[in-house]
Design a protein around this motif. Structure first.
Motif, PDB file in Angstrom:
ATOM      1  N   ILE A 181     -21.459  -9.404 -33.676  1.00 26.73           N
ATOM      2  CA  ILE A 181     -21.209  -8.315 -34.621  1.00 26.73           C
ATOM      3  C   ILE A 181     -22.481  -7.513 -34.897  1.00 26.73           C
ATOM      4  CG2 ILE A 181     -21.613  -9.682 -36.720  1.00 26.73           C
ATOM      5  CD1 ILE A 181     -19.224  -8.161 -37.954  1.00 26.73           C
TER       6      ILE A 181
ATOM      7  N   SER B 249     -22.804  -5.276 -31.891  1.00 27.54           N
ATOM      8  CA  SER B 249     -21.839  -4.171 -31.967  1.00 27.54           C
ATOM      9  C   SER B 249     -22.297  -3.115 -32.953  1.00 27.54           C
ATOM     10  CB  SER B 249     -20.463  -4.727 -32.370  1.00 27.54           C
ATOM     11  OG  SER B 249     -19.986  -5.653 -31.434  1.00 27.54           O
TER      12      SER B 249
ATOM     13  N   GLN C 134     -14.241   2.854 -35.215  1.00 26.01           N
ATOM     14  CA  GLN C 134     -14.550   1.791 -34.266  1.00 26.01           C
ATOM     15  C   GLN C 134     -15.138   0.569 -34.984  1.00 26.01           C
ATOM     16  OE1 GLN C 134     -17.134   3.073 -31.153  1.00 26.01           O
ATOM     17  NE2 GLN C 134     -17.079   1.092 -30.067  1.00 26.01           N
ATOM     18  N   TRP C 135     -15.985   0.832 -35.976  1.00 23.50           N
ATOM     19  CA  TRP C 135     -16.556  -0.269 -36.769  1.00 23.50           C
ATOM     20  C   TRP C 135     -15.460  -1.001 -37.560  1.00 23.50           C
ATOM     21  CZ3 TRP C 135     -20.219  -3.580 -37.220  1.00 23.50           C
ATOM     22  CH2 TRP C 135     -20.476  -4.219 -38.429  1.00 23.50           C
TER      23      TRP C 135
ATOM     24  N   ILE D 293     -13.765  -3.330 -35.202  1.00 24.66           N
ATOM     25  CA  ILE D 293     -14.651  -4.476 -34.926  1.00 24.66           C
ATOM     26  C   ILE D 293     -14.590  -5.482 -36.083  1.00 24.66           C
ATOM     27  CG2 ILE D 293     -17.061  -5.157 -34.654  1.00 24.66           C
ATOM     28  CD1 ILE D 293     -17.510  -2.508 -33.158  1.00 24.66           C
ATOM     29  N   CYS D 294     -14.550  -4.976 -37.311  1.00 22.93           N
ATOM     30  CA  CYS D 294     -14.477  -5.878 -38.478  1.00 22.93           C
ATOM     31  C   CYS D 294     -13.132  -6.612 -38.533  1.00 22.93           C
ATOM     32  CB  CYS D 294     -14.700  -5.073 -39.762  1.00 22.93           C
ATOM     33  SG  CYS D 294     -16.364  -4.430 -39.958  1.00 22.93           S
TER      34      CYS D 294
ATOM     35  N   GLN E 297     -11.263  -7.480 -35.922  1.00 21.80           N
ATOM     36  CA  GLN E 297     -11.328  -8.527 -34.912  1.00 21.80           C
ATOM     37  C   GLN E 297     -12.243  -9.668 -35.356  1.00 21.80           C
ATOM     38  OE1 GLN E 297      -9.553  -8.762 -32.164  1.00 21.80           O
ATOM     39  NE2 GLN E 297     -10.489 -10.741 -31.701  1.00 21.80           N
TER      40      GLN E 297
END
Length: 322
Positions: free
Chosen positions: A234, A237, A252-253, A256-257, A259
């Motif tokens: 993370i 990323s 996009q962030w 990512i959070c 997931q």
């Protein structure tokens, strides 16, 4: 009232004859017969057969028969109570009876009764298993073929084990194991304490030498490696995104959070499994929080930015000096 203090002197049989009854009659029959005879012999009645002496004999017979019936009813009631008392045995009496099993003293009978219960339970278990197997495999050719294959597999396994054991014995007879290091020497103990079982320590040493690790040790190692990998991923990323982030980078962030949150949820399930098998209470682990891990990743990212900016400032000063 005149006859209230009179004591009867007739016999019971004579009293029944006077009332023109037979022994064993009911109370209603006695009352009806006395009523009819009283109407016939009472001095105040208008009957032509009125006779005071005959009425006195009837009155006396009636009292004797009533007392006799009362005595018989009382004796019958006592016999019924005794029968009920005999039929109902107390709990401790029933316990001491041991279902009629055994002979000898109460302690000997108790031991025999306990053995009888064990045998009976064993028979019931065997019968239950037999019925279950019969109901499962009755009339099924496929199941019979499966049993045949299973029995063949067991026979092959046993044959292989016997072959391996024969080879080991043959090698020992030839002396192939004489060159082993430590032959004839006692196994080294872990501790000299007399309160510790040496066999347990020897088994533990053998397992450790062969690379064996308990399940909870492997789970703990896997959990630590997984959380470290998630934290690094993370942070990496976040470093790929710009500063400040654009609208697309923010979306996009967010993905990512999400997931990362799913990965943390799966990791917490592993933590639950670890807490179930760990033998020491103090070694149990707590769940990982997604929010705390994200804040930690942001702090790590900010620290990395500060280091990068500090290094850039030093490089610029060095170039200016040159």
């Amino acid at each position: 009232r005149m006859l209230s203090s009179y004591k009867p002197q007739n016999d019971v049989r004579d009293s029944y004859k006077i009332l023109e009854l037979e022994e064993g009659c009911s109370l209603d029959d006695v009352r009806n017969s006395y009523r009819n005879l009283a109407k016939k012999y009472h001095p105040d009645s208008s009957s032509g057969m009125a006779d005071s002496k005959a009425f006195i004999r009837v009155e006396e017979a009636y009292r004797v028969v009533l007392s006799d019936l009362a005595a018989k009813q009382k004796s019958d009631a006592n016999e019924e109570e005794e029968d009920q008392f005999k039929s109902k045995s107390l709990q401790h009496r029933h316990y001491l009876s041991f279902e009629g099993v055994g002979i000898g003293t109460p302690s000997q009978r108790e031991k025999q009764y306990m053995q009888f219960r064990v045998d009976r339970a064993t028979e019931q278990v065997l019968e239950y298993r037999q019925q279950r197997l019969e109901s499962r495999y009755a009339g099924s050719d496929l199941s019979r073929a499966k049993d045949v294959r299973q029995s063949k597999k067991v026979k092959i396994t046993q044959a292989v084990e016997r072959l391996v054991e024969d080879l080991i014995q043959e090698s020992m007879a030839k002396g192939d194991f004489d060159n082993l290091s430590g032959k004839g020497k006692p196994l080294q103990k872990f501790s000299d304490s007399p309160h510790i079982d040496p066999m347990t320590h020897n088994l533990n040493r053998i397992l450790i030498d062969n690379g064996y690790q308990p399940e909870w040790i492997l789970l703990q190692k896997e959990i630590r490696e997984t959380i470290e990998r998630l934290r690094n991923s993370i942070v990496a990323s976040r470093r790929k995104l710009g500063e400040p982030m654009t609208l697309s980078e923010q979306k996009q962030w967010g993905r990512i959070c999400e997931q990362f949150e799913e990965d943390i949820r799966k990791l917490n399930k592993r933590v639950d499994n670890f807490n179930l098998v760990v033998p020491i209470l103090s070694r149990q682990m707590v769940h990982f929080s997604t929010d705390k891990e994200i804040r930690r990743a942001r702090k790590t990212y900010e620290a990395v930015l500060e280091k990068v900016s500090a290094s850039d400032v030093k490089e610029n000063k060095g170039e200016e000096g040159k």
